[in-house]
Design a protein around this motif. Structure first.
Motif, PDB file in Angstrom:
ATOM      1  N   UNK A   1       0.873  -1.137   0.164  1.00  0.00           N
ATOM      2  CA  UNK A   1      -0.197   0.006  -0.042  1.00  0.00           C
ATOM      3  C   UNK A   1       0.981   1.288   0.135  1.00  0.00           C
ATOM      4  N   UNK A   2       1.748   1.209   0.766  1.00  0.00           N
ATOM      5  CA  UNK A   2       2.707   2.516   0.797  1.00  0.00           C
ATOM      6  C   UNK A   2       3.623   2.638  -0.404  1.00  0.00           C
ATOM      7  N   UNK A   3       3.867   1.419  -0.999  1.00  0.00           N
ATOM      8  CA  UNK A   3       4.663   1.607  -2.243  1.00  0.00           C
ATOM      9  C   UNK A   3       3.855   1.962  -3.317  1.00  0.00           C
ATOM     10  N   UNK A   4       2.489   1.572  -3.394  1.00  0.00           N
ATOM     11  CA  UNK A   4       1.706   2.023  -4.493  1.00  0.00           C
ATOM     12  C   UNK A   4       1.421   3.461  -4.477  1.00  0.00           C
ATOM     13  N   UNK A   5       1.490   3.844  -3.213  1.00  0.00           N
ATOM     14  CA  UNK A   5       0.970   5.434  -2.955  1.00  0.00           C
ATOM     15  C   UNK A   5       2.059   6.147  -3.368  1.00  0.00           C
ATOM     16  N   UNK A   6       3.123   5.834  -3.121  1.00  0.00           N
ATOM     17  CA  UNK A   6       4.414   6.554  -3.365  1.00  0.00           C
ATOM     18  C   UNK A   6       4.662   6.561  -4.837  1.00  0.00           C
ATOM     19  N   UNK A   7       4.463   5.493  -5.681  1.00  0.00           N
ATOM     20  CA  UNK A   7       4.560   5.353  -7.046  1.00  0.00           C
ATOM     21  C   UNK A   7       3.542   6.363  -7.734  1.00  0.00           C
ATOM     22  N   UNK A   8       2.274   6.203  -7.209  1.00  0.00           N
ATOM     23  CA  UNK A   8       1.054   7.161  -7.566  1.00  0.00           C
ATOM     24  C   UNK A   8       1.397   8.629  -7.401  1.00  0.00           C
ATOM     25  N   UNK A   9       2.020   8.997  -6.389  1.00  0.00           N
ATOM     26  CA  UNK A   9       2.275  10.447  -6.077  1.00  0.00           C
ATOM     27  C   UNK A   9       3.364  10.880  -6.939  1.00  0.00           C
ATOM     28  N   UNK A  10       4.440   9.890  -7.010  1.00  0.00           N
ATOM     29  CA  UNK A  10       5.827  10.199  -7.913  1.00  0.00           C
ATOM     30  C   UNK A  10       5.190  10.401  -9.444  1.00  0.00           C
ATOM     31  N   UNK A  11       4.326   9.694 -10.020  1.00  0.00           N
ATOM     32  CA  UNK A  11       4.086   9.593 -10.989  1.00  0.00           C
ATOM     33  C   UNK A  11       2.913  10.712 -11.641  1.00  0.00           C
ATOM     34  N   UNK A  12       2.345  11.163 -10.463  1.00  0.00           N
ATOM     35  CA  UNK A  12       1.181  12.195 -10.451  1.00  0.00           C
ATOM     36  C   UNK A  12       1.631  13.483 -11.816  1.00  0.00           C
ATOM     37  N   UNK A  13       0.907  13.932 -12.444  1.00  0.00           N
ATOM     38  CA  UNK A  13       1.135  15.112 -13.439  1.00  0.00           C
ATOM     39  C   UNK A  13       0.799  16.256 -12.606  1.00  0.00           C
ATOM     40  N   UNK A  14       1.721  16.703 -11.826  1.00  0.00           N
ATOM     41  CA  UNK A  14       1.507  17.968 -10.970  1.00  0.00           C
ATOM     42  C   UNK A  14       2.877  18.291 -10.687  1.00  0.00           C
ATOM     43  N   UNK A  15       2.853  19.710 -10.175  1.00  0.00           N
ATOM     44  CA  UNK A  15       4.029  20.265  -9.725  1.00  0.00           C
ATOM     45  C   UNK A  15       4.647  19.255  -8.472  1.00  0.00           C
TER      46      UNK A  15
END
Length: 80
Positions: A24-38
């Motif tokens: 869960x933590x890895x998926x959240x971290x990857x999702x935040x990292x790959x987020x198209x945002x500043x």
């Protein structure tokens, strides 16, 4: 007087809980990292997730401690 033995979690249950948390933590971290945002938005979300995780651990500990405190009340007259 009979005492009920305390039920212990199995090693498999513990391992599954740790693995689930890690995924869960890895998926959240990857999702935040790959987020198209500043980067500041991603940093804010990362800090928010860490705050949420630490708050969840604290809440779980408080609930466990309260439950442990009320689980068994010893009488001053019974032999320990």
């Amino acid at each position: 007087m009979s005492e009920t033995p305390v039920k212990q979690n199995t090693a498999a249950f513990y391992g599954q809980a740790v693995a689930s948390f890690a995924v869960a933590m890895a998926a959240t971290a990857i999702g935040i990292y790959r987020l198209d945002a500043d980067s500041w938005v991603r940093a804010f979300l990362g800090i928010a997730v860490l705050y949420l995780v630490t708050s969840a651990f604290t809440l779980a500990k408080v609930i466990r401690d309260r439950q442990d405190a009320t689980a068994r009340v010893y009488s001053p007259f019974e032999k320990l």
